[in-house]
Design a protein around this motif. Sequence first.
Motif, PDB file in Angstrom:
ATOM      1  N   TYR A 411      12.641   7.760  -0.819  1.00 40.53           N
ATOM      2  CA  TYR A 411      12.894   9.197  -0.838  1.00 40.53           C
ATOM      3  C   TYR A 411      13.078   9.661  -2.273  1.00 40.53           C
ATOM      4  N   ARG A 412      13.032  10.958  -2.440  1.00 41.03           N
ATOM      5  CA  ARG A 412      13.335  11.608  -3.720  1.00 41.03           C
ATOM      6  C   ARG A 412      14.336  12.717  -3.444  1.00 41.03           C
ATOM      7  N   LYS A 413      15.334  12.851  -4.292  1.00 39.13           N
ATOM      8  CA  LYS A 413      16.355  13.874  -4.076  1.00 39.13           C
ATOM      9  C   LYS A 413      15.866  15.208  -4.634  1.00 39.13           C
ATOM     10  N   VAL A 414      15.818  16.237  -3.763  1.00 41.92           N
ATOM     11  CA  VAL A 414      15.398  17.580  -4.172  1.00 41.92           C
ATOM     12  C   VAL A 414      16.613  18.424  -4.517  1.00 41.92           C
ATOM     13  N   THR A 415      17.573  18.456  -3.603  1.00 44.64           N
ATOM     14  CA  THR A 415      18.857  19.106  -3.842  1.00 44.64           C
ATOM     15  C   THR A 415      19.934  18.156  -3.326  1.00 44.64           C
ATOM     16  N   ARG A 416      21.162  18.616  -3.400  1.00 44.08           N
ATOM     17  CA  ARG A 416      22.269  17.781  -2.920  1.00 44.08           C
ATOM     18  C   ARG A 416      22.085  17.402  -1.452  1.00 44.08           C
ATOM     19  N   LYS A 417      21.473  18.293  -0.673  1.00 46.09           N
ATOM     20  CA  LYS A 417      21.380  18.080   0.769  1.00 46.09           C
ATOM     21  C   LYS A 417      19.970  17.779   1.263  1.00 46.09           C
ATOM     22  N   ILE A 418      18.979  17.857   0.401  1.00 51.47           N
ATOM     23  CA  ILE A 418      17.587  17.762   0.856  1.00 51.47           C
ATOM     24  C   ILE A 418      16.829  16.705   0.065  1.00 51.47           C
ATOM     25  N   TYR A 419      16.110  15.858   0.807  1.00 55.05           N
ATOM     26  CA  TYR A 419      15.264  14.829   0.212  1.00 55.05           C
ATOM     27  C   TYR A 419      13.808  15.071   0.639  1.00 55.05           C
ATOM     28  N   ASP A 420      12.890  14.441  -0.103  1.00 53.68           N
ATOM     29  CA  ASP A 420      11.498  14.441   0.322  1.00 53.68           C
ATOM     30  C   ASP A 420      10.824  13.192  -0.228  1.00 53.68           C
ATOM     31  N   PHE A 421       9.488  13.082  -0.043  1.00 53.28           N
ATOM     32  CA  PHE A 421       8.700  12.023  -0.652  1.00 53.28           C
ATOM     33  C   PHE A 421       8.007  12.589  -1.882  1.00 53.28           C
ATOM     34  N   SER A 422       7.991  11.817  -2.961  1.00 50.16           N
ATOM     35  CA  SER A 422       7.173  12.215  -4.107  1.00 50.16           C
ATOM     36  C   SER A 422       5.710  11.976  -3.770  1.00 50.16           C
ATOM     37  N   ALA A 423       4.807  12.512  -4.595  1.00 48.13           N
ATOM     38  CA  ALA A 423       3.373  12.311  -4.366  1.00 48.13           C
ATOM     39  C   ALA A 423       3.030  10.828  -4.381  1.00 48.13           C
ATOM     40  N   GLU A 424       3.659  10.086  -5.276  1.00 50.27           N
ATOM     41  CA  GLU A 424       3.375   8.647  -5.377  1.00 50.27           C
ATOM     42  C   GLU A 424       3.944   7.889  -4.175  1.00 50.27           C
ATOM     43  N   GLN A 425       5.106   8.279  -3.707  1.00 48.97           N
ATOM     44  CA  GLN A 425       5.662   7.637  -2.521  1.00 48.97           C
ATOM     45  C   GLN A 425       4.771   7.880  -1.306  1.00 48.97           C
ATOM     46  N   LEU A 426       4.270   9.101  -1.185  1.00 47.72           N
ATOM     47  CA  LEU A 426       3.337   9.408  -0.097  1.00 47.72           C
ATOM     48  C   LEU A 426       2.089   8.538  -0.195  1.00 47.72           C
ATOM     49  N   ALA A 427       1.534   8.439  -1.404  1.00 47.01           N
ATOM     50  CA  ALA A 427       0.319   7.649  -1.597  1.00 47.01           C
ATOM     51  C   ALA A 427       0.567   6.177  -1.278  1.00 47.01           C
ATOM     52  N   ASN A 428       1.704   5.648  -1.696  1.00 45.63           N
ATOM     53  CA  ASN A 428       1.996   4.232  -1.474  1.00 45.63           C
ATOM     54  C   ASN A 428       2.215   3.925   0.005  1.00 45.63           C
ATOM     55  N   LEU A 429       2.886   4.824   0.717  1.00 48.24           N
ATOM     56  CA  LEU A 429       3.050   4.636   2.159  1.00 48.24           C
ATOM     57  C   LEU A 429       1.700   4.676   2.864  1.00 48.24           C
ATOM     58  N   THR A 430       0.846   5.596   2.447  1.00 47.89           N
ATOM     59  CA  THR A 430      -0.491   5.699   3.038  1.00 47.89           C
ATOM     60  C   THR A 430      -1.296   4.436   2.763  1.00 47.89           C
ATOM     61  N   ALA A 431      -1.125   3.859   1.576  1.00 41.52           N
ATOM     62  CA  ALA A 431      -1.855   2.639   1.221  1.00 41.52           C
ATOM     63  C   ALA A 431      -1.501   1.487   2.155  1.00 41.52           C
ATOM     64  N   ILE A 432      -0.265   1.452   2.650  1.00 42.45           N
ATOM     65  CA  ILE A 432       0.126   0.415   3.610  1.00 42.45           C
ATOM     66  C   ILE A 432      -0.657   0.588   4.907  1.00 42.45           C
ATOM     67  N   VAL A 433      -0.818   1.838   5.328  1.00 36.93           N
ATOM     68  CA  VAL A 433      -1.602   2.122   6.537  1.00 36.93           C
ATOM     69  C   VAL A 433      -3.051   1.689   6.329  1.00 36.93           C
ATOM     70  N   TRP A 434      -3.594   1.931   5.130  1.00 37.25           N
ATOM     71  CA  TRP A 434      -4.972   1.499   4.848  1.00 37.25           C
ATOM     72  C   TRP A 434      -5.104  -0.018   5.010  1.00 37.25           C
ATOM     73  N   LEU A 435      -4.154  -0.766   4.469  1.00 34.03           N
ATOM     74  CA  LEU A 435      -4.230  -2.227   4.584  1.00 34.03           C
ATOM     75  C   LEU A 435      -4.149  -2.659   6.043  1.00 34.03           C
ATOM     76  N   TYR A 436      -3.284  -2.031   6.807  1.00 38.57           N
ATOM     77  CA  TYR A 436      -3.170  -2.327   8.238  1.00 38.57           C
ATOM     78  C   TYR A 436      -4.504  -2.099   8.947  1.00 38.57           C
ATOM     79  N   ARG A 437      -5.241  -1.097   8.506  1.00 41.24           N
ATOM     80  CA  ARG A 437      -6.547  -0.800   9.117  1.00 41.24           C
ATOM     81  C   ARG A 437      -7.689  -1.587   8.480  1.00 41.24           C
ATOM     82  N   GLY A 438      -7.352  -2.496   7.576  1.00 44.09           N
ATOM     83  CA  GLY A 438      -8.379  -3.310   6.952  1.00 44.09           C
ATOM     84  C   GLY A 438      -9.169  -2.601   5.870  1.00 44.09           C
ATOM     85  N   GLN A 439      -8.625  -1.491   5.350  1.00 48.06           N
ATOM     86  CA  GLN A 439      -9.332  -0.709   4.335  1.00 48.06           C
ATOM     87  C   GLN A 439      -8.853  -1.118   2.941  1.00 48.06           C
ATOM     88  N   LYS A 440      -9.153  -2.350   2.617  1.00 45.40           N
ATOM     89  CA  LYS A 440      -8.708  -2.924   1.352  1.00 45.40           C
ATOM     90  C   LYS A 440      -9.232  -2.154   0.157  1.00 45.40           C
TER      91      LYS A 440
END
Length: 711
Positions: A411-440
């Motif tokens: 996660y990335r901290k946006v405010t004291r009460k709100i978090y989100d994913f950075s662009a790189e965190q989103l990309a890295n999570l998606t890359a795990i899905v690619w590997l699971y689907r065999g999209q090396k």
Amino acid sequence: MTANAFHNVTQIESSLWEAADQLRANSKLTSNEYSMPVLGVIFLRHASNRFEAAQKAIEADQAAGKMPKRPLVKGDFIKRRALMLPEQARYDSLLKLPAGANLGAALVDAMNRIEADFEPLAGQLPKDYDRFDNKLLEDLLRAFDTEALRTAAGDVFGRIYEYFLMKFAMQGAQDNGEFFTPPSLVQTIVNVIEPDHGVVFDPACGSGGMFVQSSHFIEHEGLETMKRVTFYGQEKTATTIRLAKMNLAVHGLEGDIREANSFYDDVHRLPNGRPLWGNCDFVMANPPFNVDMVDADRVKDDRRLPFGLPGVNKQKKVSNGNYLWISYFHSYLGDKGRAGFVMSSQASSAGHGEAEVRRKLVETGDVDVMIAVRSNFFYTRTVPCELWHFDRTKPADRRDFVLMLDARAIYRKVTRKIYDFSAEQLANLTAIVWLYRGQKERFLGLVKDYFMRLTRECATVSTALATFELALTSCRTPIATFGEAIQNLDTLTPEQKQTLTDSLTEWSEAANGYATDRGALIEGLASFCEEYAESPPDANDAQHSAREAFGPLAEREKGLLKQIDLLFTLGARAAHLASELADIEEVPEFYNRRNVNKLVKEMDEARKKAVEHLKNATYVYRQIGWLQDRFPQAEIQAVPGLCKVVRRAEIQAADWSLTPGRYVGVAPPVVDEDFDFEQELRDIHLELADLNKEAVDLAATIQGNFEELGV
């Protein structure tokens, strides 16, 4: 969008919100009263921009002989994704109204004229402007009439509209803010299901964020959204439908969005007369969680419930509506469809009738990816959630498996009460899905992109350091000159003189050490860029070798960061000592404290920029390391605390639970060698700023209540 353009838009968003919210506060309106009119002004500004750009393009085509010189018609503008605005509905015309004119009535007239010319917006635009004070409306219109906004492109206005939706959601406007799904959650779903063709349906569409993010994904692929997909939506709240239709329009999109309660209603039909049920290519949604008042008798025979009712209480109500939604989402899919949706974290392990429905879902083989997300991602709720994904096109060798991905520690901290994913965190999570689907190749492509970014960041370091060094010299010169001048003053003790001399000497020695290390780093970065800038590595072994080659440079960058901070600290200390000596009454006034203080501030700004460039390079390098350390062969594997591909038999043994944390285990404790103290301080400052703002807002509310009571 470039980093500089992104920064500029962020500044525009922030300043616009501050201005608009200040007007709201002064008018004593609630967020609910104020949100739709403000969003209407954003829409009007954008529509005027699109109209003017289209008009210029048409005139250019006519001048070049590409189209005949004739009176213009609506179709000429629609082709260019613009509305043919009548004179009275143009932003400039409203601003040029004579003093004393009824601006509220003029805005209502403008909205009516736009709706009359554009059927998808009929009855959707706000028309309650005549209840507002003329001065407030004028100030609001002028707030959105800066030079930057007059020339802003469509993607900028789309972002501004979404930003205001987010801010109103954070204030709890419109049904407690439930109309707005945080973009990082929507983007995660989009990245997993990749909705780039056919029928896209959201049965709880809120403000249309799923459609907008889908369009961003399609356009990123270089395709035209409205030629690739058709958007269908259902939403039970009329006001929210207006938000969605305006959101689509401000992005140059259209969709068939209808008012309906999706628990009971299935109102859409395809052009060929078939229902959406069983024919959707993609289903996306963030439905309301844990609804417990659904009439069981009304839904028990619904064809959208192939797995049966999840559980009925004594009042003949469905105990929890979560599995109604889950069943609906699956039933809407065609044979090759995919679904992605947000769901309460308790649903993935719920028992009794819900567990039975979940068993049947898992046995279809269509459950594809489960992603756990920590709390504080929503703007008005702190609950954790999970992102479910179905895929009816899973190949035979994967139908018995589900990817469990526990992203609660990401996660990335946006405010004291709100978090989100950075662009790189989103990309890295998606890359795990690619590997699971065999999209090396896609995984390796992302790492290659990181190397391209790394070389670009490295190329900027030298200039940033040179700017810092210039500021360093500019600041040091007057202090050193003063230090030499006071050596002949009898009014100062030898100890006083020596204190500044020692400070300047320490500063000079640190600068010499910095210069040596800086030269070695710049030489190393240049060598790295020479090898990889034009031909970034695309094979796994080559990428590991390139990362290994950059490792010593990353260590040098970290060392230089400390030296830069030390140089600034020593410089500021020397300036402070010189100022103290200059304040002594007997010392002649030839030391310009104000000028030196200005130079210290400039040195600090140059330091921050130099540090930022160095950190940007190491940040990108860490993304490469994050992926390679977890997936060294660029193949999917179990990573404790993060992910695991789970067999159906293992799910069955765990009571058909789909909770990722139950399978991935616990990550081993690690020492964060890259702990960023400065970022931690920024986060603390962020929390303090939020607390201070909350205190001010609360004090204003209390004061207003006292005034209303006549106290």
